[in-house]
Design an enzyme around this catalytic site. Sequence first.
Site, short mmCIF file in Angstrom:
data_model
loop_
_atom_site.label_atom_id
_atom_site.label_comp_id
_atom_site.label_asym_id
_atom_site.label_seq_id
_atom_site.Cartn_x
_atom_site.Cartn_y
_atom_site.Cartn_z
N ARG A 20 0.88 -1.18 0.00
CA ARG A 20 0.00 0.00 0.00
C ARG A 20 0.91 1.22 0.00
O ARG A 20 1.55 1.53 1.00
CB ARG A 20 -0.92 0.03 1.21
CG ARG A 20 -1.95 1.17 1.08
CD ARG A 20 -2.82 1.33 2.27
NE ARG A 20 -1.97 1.76 3.38
CZ ARG A 20 -2.31 1.72 4.65
NH1 ARG A 20 -3.49 1.26 5.00
NH2 ARG A 20 -1.50 2.14 5.59
N VAL A 47 4.71 2.78 4.19
CA VAL A 47 4.29 1.76 3.23
C VAL A 47 4.14 0.44 3.99
O VAL A 47 4.99 0.09 4.82
CB VAL A 47 5.33 1.63 2.10
CG1 VAL A 47 5.05 0.42 1.23
CG2 VAL A 47 5.36 2.90 1.26
N CYS A 48 3.06 -0.27 3.75
CA CYS A 48 2.88 -1.59 4.36
C CYS A 48 2.71 -2.62 3.25
O CYS A 48 2.47 -2.27 2.10
CB CYS A 48 1.71 -1.61 5.33
SG CYS A 48 0.09 -1.35 4.58
N MET A 49 2.87 -3.89 3.61
CA MET A 49 2.79 -4.96 2.63
C MET A 49 1.67 -5.92 3.00
O MET A 49 1.42 -6.17 4.17
CB MET A 49 4.11 -5.74 2.58
CG MET A 49 4.17 -6.57 1.32
SD MET A 49 4.79 -8.26 1.32
CE MET A 49 4.56 -8.99 2.84
N TRP A 68 1.11 -6.71 6.88
CA TRP A 68 2.13 -6.42 7.89
C TRP A 68 2.33 -4.92 7.92
O TRP A 68 2.59 -4.30 6.88
CB TRP A 68 3.45 -7.10 7.56
CG TRP A 68 3.39 -8.58 7.72
CD1 TRP A 68 3.69 -9.29 8.85
CD2 TRP A 68 3.04 -9.54 6.73
NE1 TRP A 68 3.53 -10.64 8.61
CE2 TRP A 68 3.13 -10.82 7.31
CE3 TRP A 68 2.65 -9.44 5.39
CZ2 TRP A 68 2.86 -11.98 6.62
CZ3 TRP A 68 2.36 -10.61 4.69
CH2 TRP A 68 2.47 -11.86 5.30
#
Length: 184
Positions: free
Chosen positions: A39, A58-60, A76
């Site tokens: 994201r 930023v997250c995954m 995460w």
Amino acid sequence: MKITLLSVTLTMVLLMDVHADVKPQRNFDVKRFAGRWYRVGLAYNSAAFAQHRNKLAVCMGVVEPKSNGDVVMTVWRTKSSFLCQKEVYKYEKTSVPGVFTYFSTRHGRMKDVTVVETNYSEFALIHKHRKFHREFTQVSLYSRTQKLRPEVIEKFKRYALQHGFPEESIIIPPLTDNCPHARH
């Protein structure tokens, strides 16, 4: 009684039309959508969101389609410089490909998730909202990598502005290395 029933019916029709302009990706293919996404952009129309914008990174997430058409999304997020938080969401399919529902434990309500646009290999625009209530509407920009072309970021910003998000609510968070689980 007729006036009351008529006004209730009219109100329901208007409320149902609030997100009528949010259309899912044509011919959405959940199998092509599967896999790792980052994201990399977020717009949120809650007034309380502004105070948290500097805490975002930023997250995954990993999208895993199920045989029944539902999707499990494992995300995460970095919560602090030492804490990596894992969250699992179950998105239930609807009769419209590219549109899912899920129960938000944070808000205690069902929400709709619409994959508005994706090319599957580079980016996806996701529109998420609580049914019949715009207070918690959000638009996310997902990417297969942590960085995207400027043209795609501009497309995301235009989409958010066209859907009534104020410019200050549109965020491109910084990259992060603080979540070891997200580096799979």
